[in-house]
Design a protein around this motif. Structure first.
Motif, short mmCIF file in Angstrom:
data_model
loop_
_atom_site.label_atom_id
_atom_site.label_comp_id
_atom_site.label_asym_id
_atom_site.label_seq_id
_atom_site.Cartn_x
_atom_site.Cartn_y
_atom_site.Cartn_z
N GLU A 181 0.83 -1.21 0.00
CA GLU A 181 0.00 0.00 0.00
C GLU A 181 0.87 1.26 0.00
O GLU A 181 0.55 2.25 -0.68
N MET A 182 1.98 1.24 0.74
CA MET A 182 2.89 2.38 0.76
C MET A 182 3.53 2.58 -0.61
O MET A 182 3.68 3.71 -1.09
N GLU A 183 3.89 1.47 -1.25
CA GLU A 183 4.51 1.56 -2.57
C GLU A 183 3.52 2.09 -3.61
O GLU A 183 3.88 2.87 -4.49
N GLU A 193 3.22 16.85 3.86
CA GLU A 193 1.85 16.50 3.48
C GLU A 193 1.65 15.00 3.69
O GLU A 193 2.43 14.19 3.19
N LEU A 194 0.63 14.65 4.45
CA LEU A 194 0.35 13.25 4.71
C LEU A 194 -0.29 12.61 3.48
O LEU A 194 -1.32 13.06 3.00
N ILE A 195 0.33 11.54 2.99
CA ILE A 195 -0.15 10.85 1.79
C ILE A 195 -0.87 9.55 2.15
O ILE A 195 -1.87 9.18 1.53
N TYR A 196 -0.38 8.88 3.19
CA TYR A 196 -0.90 7.55 3.54
C TYR A 196 -0.62 7.30 5.02
O TYR A 196 0.43 7.68 5.53
N ASP A 197 -1.57 6.67 5.70
CA ASP A 197 -1.40 6.31 7.10
C ASP A 197 -2.31 5.14 7.41
O ASP A 197 -3.54 5.26 7.35
N HIS A 198 -1.74 3.99 7.70
CA HIS A 198 -2.54 2.80 7.98
C HIS A 198 -1.90 2.00 9.11
O HIS A 198 -0.70 1.72 9.08
N MET A 199 -2.68 1.67 10.11
CA MET A 199 -2.23 0.85 11.23
C MET A 199 -3.04 -0.43 11.29
O MET A 199 -4.26 -0.42 11.08
N ILE A 200 -2.36 -1.55 11.53
CA ILE A 200 -3.02 -2.85 11.68
C ILE A 200 -2.68 -3.40 13.05
O ILE A 200 -1.51 -3.64 13.36
N ARG A 229 2.37 -0.21 11.65
CA ARG A 229 1.82 1.01 11.07
C ARG A 229 2.75 1.53 9.99
O ARG A 229 3.98 1.48 10.15
N GLY A 230 2.18 2.04 8.91
CA GLY A 230 2.96 2.63 7.85
C GLY A 230 2.44 4.01 7.52
O GLY A 230 1.24 4.22 7.44
N ILE A 231 3.36 4.96 7.32
CA ILE A 231 3.00 6.35 6.99
C ILE A 231 3.86 6.80 5.82
O ILE A 231 5.06 6.51 5.77
N VAL A 232 3.24 7.50 4.87
CA VAL A 232 3.97 8.10 3.75
C VAL A 232 3.73 9.60 3.79
O VAL A 232 2.58 10.04 3.83
N ARG A 233 4.82 10.36 3.78
CA ARG A 233 4.71 11.82 3.79
C ARG A 233 5.49 12.42 2.63
O ARG A 233 6.55 11.91 2.26
N LEU A 234 4.97 13.51 2.11
CA LEU A 234 5.65 14.28 1.06
C LEU A 234 6.26 15.52 1.68
O LEU A 234 5.56 16.31 2.32
#
Length: 250
Positions: free
Chosen positions: A99-101, A179-186, A167-172
């Motif tokens: 998902e991060m990719e 800028e937050l692009i993606y944030d998902h925790m399992i 948890r994975g987070i992608v920021r620009l």
């Protein structure tokens, strides 16, 4: 676990080999930067995405994993099942990393070098210690002529955020900040929930009312209340507020 590692490798693998002179310069530059800025409670790495081998890992890795930098460089990504909590690696490889990719590749080519990845997971404890919660910051640092990443650098810290999951987070990185692009925790404990309960939990965590959820899922409010009761029981919480706090520990 072999499947999780195989999946992760296929995601990172670059078909472009770094020229030897460029690689030597990169290693020298990264070592110098790492030695100048490295926090004592962290370790850094330089990963060659063509060979999937570590070109450099700082000596502090021993305190976190029990393995030396030489062992990291010898084993490459094959070291991950040895040092990471198995269920964390499995969840990352199956869900978070792809998902991060995807989020990364959806960016404009000129923005991809400005992307920062943030990952939370646990390293296995060594010398009979408890697992260590880690936050890892990484980015792609070298690209080929077609804009494909050929090297990645990262730094791992012991995290104050204690979660039983990943948890994975992608920021620009932008001129004005991030800028937050993606944030998902399992959370691993959510595995006890059914697919319907997971969907309902997601809606609850976003602040939806029971009426909203009933309309969204096309069920009666009574059915929603029954599901909520079961979710609270399984997760040992007593209210929507407590549930949201439970799912978002930071």
């Amino acid at each position: 676990m072999k499947e999780a590692l195989k999946r992760h490798k296929s995601l990172l693998k670059s078909n472009t080999r770094l020229p030897e002179d460029d690689l030597k310069k990169l290693i020298h530059r990264f070592k110098r930067a790492s030695n100048q800025s490295l926090h004592k409670n962290s370790f850094s790495y330089l990963l060659n995405l063509h060979t999937l081998g570590y070109e450099f890992v700082s000596d502090q890795c021993v305190a976190f994993t029990g393995l030396t930098s030489a062992e990291f460089c010898e084993k490459g990504l094959d070291v991950l099942p040895e040092i990471m909590v198995s269920e964390d690696l499995a969840k990352l490889a199956k869900h978070i990393f792809p998902e991060m990719e995807t989020a990364y590749k959806a960016m404009e080519p000129e923005d991809r070098s400005k992307i920062m990845f943030e990952i939370y997971y646990r390293l296995k404890g060594h010398d009979n210690k408890e697992p260590i919660s880690i936050v890892e910051y990484s980015s792609y640092t070298v690209f080929d002529e077609e804009g494909n990443a050929t090297a990645s650098t990262g730094i791992c810290y012991e995290s104050s955020l204690q979660i039983n999951g990943v948890r994975g987070i992608v920021r620009l990185q932008t001129d004005s900040g991030q800028e937050l692009i993606y944030d998902h925790m399992i959370l691993h404990e959510l595995e006890v929930l059914t697919a319907t309960e997971l969907k309902l939990t997601e809606l609850l965590s976003k602040g939806n009312t029971r009426k909203d959820i009933a309309q969204e899922m096309n069920v009666s409010i009574h059915t929603v209340k029954t599901h909520v009761k079961n979710i609270y029981k399984k997760l040992n919480v007593n209210s929507a507020t407590e549930l949201i706090s439970h799912l978002n520990p930071n």
